[in-house]
Each structure stands twice: as C-alpha cells, then as structure tokens.
Enzyme design. Structure first.
Site, PDB file in Angstrom:
ATOM      1  N   TYR A  26       5.977   0.418  11.048  1.00 22.88           N
ATOM      2  CA  TYR A  26       4.531   0.130  10.957  1.00 22.88           C
ATOM      3  C   TYR A  26       4.343  -1.384  10.884  1.00 22.88           C
ATOM      4  O   TYR A  26       3.763  -1.907   9.932  1.00 22.88           O
ATOM      5  CB  TYR A  26       3.895   0.796   9.729  1.00 22.88           C
ATOM      6  CG  TYR A  26       4.219   2.255   9.580  1.00 22.88           C
ATOM      7  CD1 TYR A  26       3.410   3.220  10.179  1.00 22.88           C
ATOM      8  CD2 TYR A  26       5.334   2.685   8.863  1.00 22.88           C
ATOM      9  CE1 TYR A  26       3.710   4.570  10.065  1.00 22.88           C
ATOM     10  CE2 TYR A  26       5.640   4.024   8.748  1.00 22.88           C
ATOM     11  CZ  TYR A  26       4.828   4.963   9.338  1.00 22.88           C
ATOM     12  OH  TYR A  26       5.126   6.283   9.213  1.00 22.88           O
ATOM     13  N   CYS A  65      -0.957   0.561   0.864  1.00 20.13           N
ATOM     14  CA  CYS A  65      -2.361   0.248   0.588  1.00 20.13           C
ATOM     15  C   CYS A  65      -3.048   1.420  -0.106  1.00 20.13           C
ATOM     16  O   CYS A  65      -4.259   1.396  -0.290  1.00 20.13           O
ATOM     17  CB  CYS A  65      -3.093  -0.142   1.863  1.00 20.13           C
ATOM     18  SG  CYS A  65      -2.941   1.085   3.163  1.00 20.13           S
TER      19      CYS A  65
END
Ligand code: SAH
Length: 542
Positions: A310, A406
């Site tokens: 990612y 996150c």
C-alpha cells in the site's frame, strides 16, 4: 429502552470513534455530539434503540474545564471537523485513549498508555481541500458537507486549511458566477462543476487546482487561469472529468489545462511528484514524524529487502530505500505507481521497484517466486489488511513488521489476526495528523520469534518511556527551554525526571532509572532542582 424526546441527566463517560460523547443511561449507551468526558448534561433522546440511543445536549450542568469557544464560526454545522468545542489537550488524550483501548480490547494487549505525538500546529495544516460546490438563488458557493448530508455549509475561511486554498475557492466561485458556469446537481445529474480540489505543497508552496466537472468541455479557461495566477504558488490547473453519478469525488480522466498537471513537494528530504489522484498525507510535518518513527521501528540494514505494501506514491518506500539493500513497493492505483517510479528517478534512487497490483495478491505472488522480505511495512486504507495480505505476511515471516494505520479498530483486528500467526506486538505509538478531526494514526511494530522479540522488547519497553509527557502540560524540551531562559542553566532529561519523581509526578516506571542497583547516576544539583521546580510551577505541574 429509553424514551424518545424524554430528557435524562447523565455524565459523559467516554467517546465514540467519531469523537461523540457517550453517556450510560439505564444500561444503554447514548451518543451525544459535542459533549466532553466528565461533563454532566441534560440530554434529550432523539433516537432510541434497544442497546443504544442518540441524544442531544439540552443543558450542560457541569462543564468540562476542557470546553472552549469554537474558533470556527461554522464548526457547529460543518461536518469537516469534530473537535472545535474542546481544547487540544483533551483531544490528544482521547485519541491516545482510543488507540490504547482498541489494542487492549480487540488485540488482547494490556497497555497502560501509549506514546502520543500531538501536532505542534493545529491550524492551517491541511495541504489538500476538496470543496463540494452548490448553488443558491443562481449564486454558486462552496464549503464542506454538513455531517451525514450533502448540504453544503458555506465557509469563508476554514481554520485548518492554508489561506491559499480558500483563495482559490473564492476566485473560482467569482469566475463561475461572472460567466454563468453551471453547478452540478446530483439529483438531476445536470450542470457542470462538482468539486473544487486544491493541493498545496507544504514545503514547495506549489498549488495544484483540479476542477472536477461533469463533462470535458469548459468555457472561459483563459479567464480562470488569469485569476488563479494571482494565488501565490499557483502552478497547474487540471480538469478532472467525473460524469458518473455517486459520491466519488474524482473520476478517471484528467485534462491538464495549465502547467504540468502535477506539483512537487519535499518530504523526509526527498522530492515527490503529486498528481490529483496520488495519495499524499495531508499534514506534512506530522507525516515526517510518523514516517521517521516507522523507519526507526523497521530497524533496516543494508542487507535487507523491504516490502512496502500500500505504498501510494512511494513516500515510505523511498524514505526507507536509503537504509536498505532493496525496497519493493506495491500499490493498486496505476497513476500512483507511475508517480512512485518517477519519484525514485528524480531522487536518484536505484534500489526501488514498484508493482501495480492488489497488495495481498502481489505479496503472495512474490513469496511464491522466492522473494525474501526481511522487513514488511504496511500502510493500508481504513479497511485494513485483507486475508491475502495477512497470509502473505505470515509466509514471509519478516524479522520486523511495521504497520502504519489510519484506523485503530481495523489495526487492532489485524494485530489480533497476526498474533494468531505468531507475531507479537512490540511497540505502538500514536500520531495526530488531523487536529480538530477524529482520525488518529498509529505506528506499531510486530515481530515473530522469541530471540528477536526479546531484543526489541528491551529497546521499546513502554516502561522505559515517560508517558506522563503529554498529559502533564509541559514536555522535556519545554521545561529545558524555560529553565535556560530564566536561569541560564542547562538541565538534562535525567535531572528533570529525578525532580518529577521527587514532586510525585508520574514518570514511566523505569524511565531514566539506573539499569542496575550498583550503577551510579549523577544527581541533580540543588540550584538546578530549584530551577526545574520553578518550571514545574510555571507549567502548573505542581
Ligand atoms: N504509504 C503511502 C500510502 C498510504 S494510503 C503514504 O503514506 O503516502 C493507502 C494506499 O493504499 C493508497 O495509495 C491506496 O491507493 C492504496 N491501496 C488501497 N487498496 C489497495 C490494495 N488492495 N492493494 C494495494 N494498494 C491499495
């Protein structure tokens, strides 16, 4: 079940993931927006279910000392921020607490506290804005959506954005209103302009403007460019074509109308190329702190192959490339991968490779091909890792796994799954990249294997850190600065921690204590003790 419209008196005892207050009334969790833990409120029930309810504050009977006047005039209506009603100390505390409780509840950890890195700047920190555009009485206006709706709340000056972003918005609206450029209507799917997108390089100061439109044809472009040129740093204008109904802001087609179609910014000493589509953290300075923590946790050596899943435009990958033998980044968006390759070239980095693929699928494939990953870094979107990614990581069995997250809830879920695969959590730190908003970032280090984990445990033992730092009002550097300014004396962390202990201020259990009984440590001399105590008094710590 609670009764709708009835008013109850209750204490706010907790917060939801979105930062709403939570009260417990008759065994039922009641979610109360704009409430602060510790407050006693009269709450009107607006929605009642069996186990939960939603309520609104009618009256605050006991106010929290953390309650402040909102610095933003539209904060109550605008859905952009969550915390303008509380001070930053409480906001930082609740974010740390959220990470801690997710890891304890969902990943079976037993953490007393987690190092929290609050943001030194809580205003003008966001380097990207996406304003939805709306129309009222033939006048185009823009702002942000009211929470849970598509009603645009107009705002002249958003305190978390740089002034250049609001200036771009204002100029585009003037231009639209002067030349009757139409506004997109999502119910009829007619009209042109949907969003105004502005990205500004925090270091470069370059400004990228992307006008998101329901079509490819835009009139009066020279007039628009002429106006935008008055914005400091304006570098490029892109037409983002999005003709699909739905909530996605950007489409797949981008037509450059002025400049290069991308801007540059500097992060961790590297230059990055940023297009409208590329993911780039919105808080520059805190991102550098976050990435530096990830790099330290990764403990990379020159012989290591690092796999960065990612990877976006390759920010973490390239920042780690300097310490590693080889780095491989995997990212699913083709344009971001192109940007990542270009970023490697422009920084003269030759040991980085980028693959455009699903992270889990690519990782499984790489493992099958015999690639060995000594360190794996993952930084997934909010939904966290998929089953393939977890399986591939388990098969790689890297020496260290650094998870940048996150969303503390999906992080904790994934940590639990990785623990089942033999990994252990070694260290977790929280970073605030989004002051005034409920999101919080976390960096965790996981590793497999007894010997390694013991070694890392010593390095990162939470007891060796002073967790009281951010709760006590003043940090070590602040105390040092105060003492130097007022007495001309230089004091060390060791001396500060010694006096903290003397004053009964909580310090990490082993922080700065001698490592063995008979090892001697210098003791703080009386004049320095006096100066440190003065600083404690000044900061309200004693
Ligand atoms: N590490 C980068 C990007 C993190 S954001 C940085 O800090 O800048 C998460 C990234 O994951 C985004 O770039 C997104 O496009 C990408 N992504 C989302 N789903 C993915 C998937 N299934 N496989 C690979 N990348 C994915």
């Amino acid at each position: 079940m609670l009764t709708k419209n009835q008013i109850y008196t209750a204490e706010i005892v907790d917060y939801t993931a979105e930062g709403q207050g939570v009260a417990k009334i008759e065994g039922c969790a009641v979610f109360v927006p704009n409430a602060i833990a510790g407050e006693i409120c009269e709450i009107r029930i607006e929605k009642a279910q069996k186990t939960w309810a939603a309520g609104k504050i009618v009256k605050i009977l006991e106010k929290s000392p953390h309650r402040i006047n909102r610095a933003c005039p539209v904060a109550k209506l605008c859905g952009g921020c969550d915390f303008h009603h509380m001070d930053y100390e409480e906001e930082s505390r609740l974010k740390m607490e959220r990470v801690r409780s997710c890891l304890n509840r969902m990943a079976g950890e037993n953490l007393d506290s987690i190092p929290m890195h609050p943001a030194p700047e809580t205003t003008c920190y966001r380097n990207k804005a996406q304003y939805p555009v709306s129309v009222h009485k033939n006048r185009a206006f823009a702002g942000f959506f009211r929470a849970g709706t598509h009603q645009v709340i107009e705002n002249d000056r958003c305190p978390i954005l740089p002034p250049e972003a609001d200036r771009v918005k204002e100029l585009i609206l003037d231009w639209m209103n002067q030349y009757r450029i139409t506004v997109y209507d999502e119910t009829t799917h007619r009209g042109l302009i949907r969003h105004i997108y502005v990205r500004r390089g925090a270091v470069s100061g370059q400004v990228l403007v992307c006008l998101v439109a329901n079509g490819r044809k835009l009139n009066r472009v020279p007039e628009l460019i002429q106006r935008l040129k008055t914005v400091p740093g304006f570098a490029t204008l892109v037409l983002g074509v999005n003709t699909r109904p739905g909530n996605a802001i950007l489409g797949d087609e981008f037509l450059t109308l002025y400049g290069a179609g991308w801007i540059e910014d500097t992060l961790c000493g590297l230059t990055f190329r940023l297009s409208p589509r590329s993911f780039y953290q919105i808080n520059h300075d805190q991102t550098e702190r976050l990435y530096n923590a990830a790099i330290t946790a990764a403990g990379i050596t020159k012989n290591d192959t690092v796999l960065d899943l990612y990877c976006g435009v390759g920010t973490i990958t390239l920042a780690m490339s300097r310490a590693a033998g080889k780095v491989i980044g995997v990212e699913v968006i083709p344009q971001a991968v192109e940007d990542a390759k270009d970023n490697a070239r422009r920084n003269g980095i030759e040991n980085a490779e980028f693959l455009c693929a699903d992270a889990g699928a690519a990782a499984l494939e790489l493992e099958k091909q015999g690639v060995k990953a000594d360190v794996v870094v993952v930084d997934p979107p909010r939904k966290g890792l998929n089953a393939d990614a977890i399986e591939a990581i388990a098969r790689f069995a890297p020496r260290r796994l650094v998870y940048v997250s996150c969303d503390p809830a999906t992080l904790a879920r994934d940590v639990a799954l990785l623990k089942e695969k033999g990994f252990a959590l070694q260290n977790a730190q929280a970073f605030d990249l989004f002051p005034r908003c409920a999101h919080v970032e976390t960096v965790v280090l996981l590793s497999k294997g007894e010997v390694d984990s013991k070694k890392i445990r010593v390095e990162f033992s939470l007891e060796d850190m002073d967790m009281s730092e951010f709760q006590d009002g003043a940090t070590y550097p602040q105390i040092k600065e105060y003492v130097l300014e007022h007495t001309g004396l230089k004091v060390s962390n060791l001396y500060i921690s010694q006096i903290k202990r003397k004053c009964g201020i909580e310090v990490g259990k082993n922080y700065n204590l001698p490592k063995s009984e008979d090892s001697r440590q210098p003791q703080c001399p009386p004049e320095k003790e006096k100066a440190i105590r003065e600083a404690f008094k000044y900061f309200g710590m004693i």
